[in-house]
Design an enzyme around this catalytic site. Structure first.
Site, PDB file in Angstrom:
ATOM      1  N   ALA A 264      -6.518   5.506  -8.336  1.00  0.00           N
ATOM      2  CA  ALA A 264      -5.482   5.914  -7.377  1.00  0.00           C
ATOM      3  C   ALA A 264      -5.217   4.817  -6.337  1.00  0.00           C
ATOM      4  O   ALA A 264      -6.165   4.137  -5.938  1.00  0.00           O
ATOM      5  CB  ALA A 264      -5.904   7.191  -6.653  1.00  0.00           C
ATOM      6  N   CYS A 382     -11.033  -5.498  -3.140  1.00  0.00           N
ATOM      7  CA  CYS A 382     -10.162  -6.175  -2.162  1.00  0.00           C
ATOM      8  C   CYS A 382     -11.028  -6.603  -0.987  1.00  0.00           C
ATOM      9  O   CYS A 382     -10.709  -6.344   0.162  1.00  0.00           O
ATOM     10  CB  CYS A 382      -8.983  -5.298  -1.740  1.00  0.00           C
ATOM     11  SG  CYS A 382      -9.440  -3.707  -1.066  1.00  0.00           S
TER      12      CYS A 382
HETATM   13  N1  SAM Z   1      -6.895   0.583  -8.476  1.00  0.00           N
HETATM   14  C1  SAM Z   1      -6.157   1.225  -7.427  1.00  0.00           C
HETATM   15  C2  SAM Z   1      -4.776   0.612  -7.352  1.00  0.00           C
HETATM   16  O1  SAM Z   1      -4.622  -0.552  -7.728  1.00  0.00           O
HETATM   17  O2  SAM Z   1      -3.847   1.288  -6.924  1.00  0.00           O
HETATM   18  C3  SAM Z   1      -6.887   1.160  -6.081  1.00  0.00           C
HETATM   19  C4  SAM Z   1      -8.276   1.735  -6.188  1.00  0.00           C
HETATM   20  S1  SAM Z   1      -9.142   1.904  -4.667  1.00  0.00           S
HETATM   21  C5  SAM Z   1      -9.650   0.297  -4.369  1.00  0.00           C
HETATM   22  C6  SAM Z   1     -10.601   2.674  -5.226  1.00  0.00           C
HETATM   23  C7  SAM Z   1     -10.423   4.089  -5.736  1.00  0.00           C
HETATM   24  O3  SAM Z   1     -11.637   4.468  -6.372  1.00  0.00           O
HETATM   25  C8  SAM Z   1     -10.162   5.140  -4.665  1.00  0.00           C
HETATM   26  O4  SAM Z   1      -8.990   5.843  -4.972  1.00  0.00           O
HETATM   27  C9  SAM Z   1     -11.380   6.052  -4.735  1.00  0.00           C
HETATM   28  O5  SAM Z   1     -11.089   7.400  -4.473  1.00  0.00           O
HETATM   29  C10 SAM Z   1     -11.806   5.857  -6.172  1.00  0.00           C
HETATM   30  N2  SAM Z   1     -13.241   6.148  -6.450  1.00  0.00           N
HETATM   31  C11 SAM Z   1     -14.298   6.002  -5.645  1.00  0.00           C
HETATM   32  N3  SAM Z   1     -15.432   6.363  -6.270  1.00  0.00           N
HETATM   33  C12 SAM Z   1     -15.088   6.730  -7.516  1.00  0.00           C
HETATM   34  C13 SAM Z   1     -15.827   7.223  -8.636  1.00  0.00           C
HETATM   35  N4  SAM Z   1     -17.146   7.399  -8.552  1.00  0.00           N
HETATM   36  N5  SAM Z   1     -15.158   7.510  -9.767  1.00  0.00           N
HETATM   37  C14 SAM Z   1     -13.805   7.349  -9.842  1.00  0.00           C
HETATM   38  N6  SAM Z   1     -13.058   6.908  -8.796  1.00  0.00           N
HETATM   39  C15 SAM Z   1     -13.693   6.591  -7.657  1.00  0.00           C
END
Ligand code: SAM
Length: 449
Positions: A264, A382
């Site tokens: 997300a 990031c």
């Molecule tokens: N890749 C996305 C984009 O380019 O739009 C941004 C991702 S953001 C850096 C990290 C995401 O990882 C967050 O939305 C967070 O809720 C999710 N997240 C954190 N822990 C996670 C887990 N254990 N399993 C799946 N998603 C996770």
């Protein structure tokens, strides 16, 4: 400048410093929905809030030099009135300094008692008179000097001075204070892309194809991106070029099966789908169900069909079939995006660099088993900091069998390959590449002999 703009700016600053909100959220709350700020008013409001946050360290240094008693002893709102006034006096040519003092004094009358009003007025008048005479800390102490010059927390400056030396650290800090340009990733799945680009070019003030990303265009325009032509029709996604290069590192091909494990709001999932010509399958895994909704909305707007949002935890989920490609865009401190989120300078602490480490490693350890032999895994953040980048990957590689770093990914363009160091670690830097700070590494799962 109208009263509304500076009152809203003060409210936003106080929400950020008292409640720890993101600037974006505080700014949305501070503006009356019934009377939104448009065009130039909106731009000035944003500049006042973000500029004051960006330069808060230097502003506080000047204010402290002028105040007989600590200005920090005042209520948060009075401190922010002073910072907002001082930002205009020190950094904005187009607002006459005396006007900034008068408006700050009026704001203080609303919020404070007579003594505080006199204090605000006195300090800002003094600032106008003495601003050229207050010396920065001596460059002989580079940490103290750069801390004030570039308005960053001392602990952060110390890290970069030790890692890069004072000159490079200074360049990087300066670049992190540059307001970022807006980069659009043009949706190449849509018909007549060149016709659309011609139309876009006529409607924005600046239009520059991105030097590193063929699908990226740097634009400047007043107002919000939703008002740009083609937004609703999904002609573009707003994304930093550093993030685009991370998706390019993955090296997807049409028809492949891909897992985007931390997906997300779907920026990289949608980019991967575009690079695959919307042919194949991408599972967009996300642990936060509310954020999962953002993936659904973005795919609908962009007209992408191969991305399948899935709610689940990447540290424990099971998949029956392996994937050709895995992207783990891990949760991190976000230190690479300080250009965009200047409030983070003052909200984040050094401990935050370790806060996500357990989860970053757990994601790598658990999900790596779902990469097919010969398939690839990209780990990215990031963040610019080794604690959540190189060190995490090195620890994973010490334990994992069968993964090697792809040091020279053949599918990347030469100038992007140059962003990968000898050890195979990719970095995008605000000073060198005019992007946010991004880290990525591409690992290959070797086939069993
Ligand atoms: N890749 C996305 C984009 O380019 O739009 C941004 C991702 S953001 C850096 C990290 C995401 O990882 C967050 O939305 C967070 O809720 C999710 N997240 C954190 N822990 C996670 C887990 N254990 N399993 C799946 N998603 C996770």
């Amino acid at each position: 400048m109208s009263d509304r703009i500076r009152r809203a700016a003060l409210d936003a600053l106080t929400l950020i410093s008292e409640k720890g909100l993101f600037a974006e959220d505080a700014m949305a709350r501070a503006i009356d929905d019934a009377a939104p700020l448009e065009g130039r008013d909106r731009a000035l409001f944003s500049e006042l809030v973000r500029g004051t946050l960006r330069w808060r360290g230097r502003i506080d240094y000047f204010l402290a030099a002028l105040a007989h008693r600590s200005f920090r002893e005042n209520p948060e709102k009075i401190q922010n009135i002073l910072r907002l006034g001082a930002y205009q006096v020190l950094f904005l040519d187009r607002i006459p300094p005396w006007a900034a003092v008068d408006t700050a004094t009026e704001l203080a009358k609303d919020s404070g008692h007579a003594g505080q009003v006199r204090f605000v007025n006195g300090i800002l008048r003094n600032l106008i008179r003495r601003k050229e005479k207050i010396p920065l800390p001596d460059p002989g102490d580079p940490v103290a000097h750069l801390t004030v010059k570039h308005s960053f927390p001392e602990w952060f400056v110390r890290r970069w001075v030790e890692r890069f030396g004072p000159v490079q650290a200074g360049n990087l800090l300066a670049a992190c204070n540059e307001p970022p340009s807006t980069t659009l990733r043009i949706n190449l799945l849509k018909p007549d892309v060149s016709g659309y680009l011609q139309r876009l070019e006529t409607e924005v003030e600046r239009f520059t194809p991105h030097p590193l990303c063929p699908e990226g265009v740097i634009v400047e325009f007043p107002g919000s991106v939703e008002k740009l032509p083609g937004f609703r029709e999904g002609r573009f996604y707003v994304q930093d070029a550093g993030a685009m290069l991370v998706s390019r590192m993955v090296g997807v091909r049409k028809g492949e099966r891909v897992l985007d494990a931390c997906a997300a709001p779907g920026g990289k999932s949608s980019h991967l789908a575009e690079l695959m010509g919307d042919e194949g399958e991408i599972i967009a895994l996300e642990v936060d169900p509310q954020r999962l909704e953002r993936i659904v909305e973005n795919m609908e707007r962009l007209g992408i069909t191969i991305v399948h949002p899935l709610a689940g935890d990447g540290t424990s989920i099971d998949f029956p079939e392996p994937f050709d490609r895995l992207l783990i865009d891990a949760p991190c401190s976000g230190f690479g995006t300080i250009r965009r989120h200047p409030e983070a300078k003052w909200q984040k602490k050094e401990e935050d660099l370790f806060r996500h480490r357990k989860r970053q490693l757990a994601l790598l350890r658990h999900l790596s088993r779902f990469v097919r032999e010969g398939g690839t895994l990209v780990y990215s953040t990031c963040s610019t900091e080794p604690e959540e980048n190189e060190e995490v990957v090195e620890q994973f590689l010490r334990e994992a069998e069968g993964f090697v770093i792809d040091k020279v990914p053949a599918h990347l363009a030469g100038d992007v390959r140059e962003m990968i160091d000898d050890r195979g670690f990719f970095h995008a830097w605000p000073d060198r590449h005019q992007t946010d700070g991004f880290f990525a590494v591409r690992l290959i799962r070797r086939a069993h002999p």
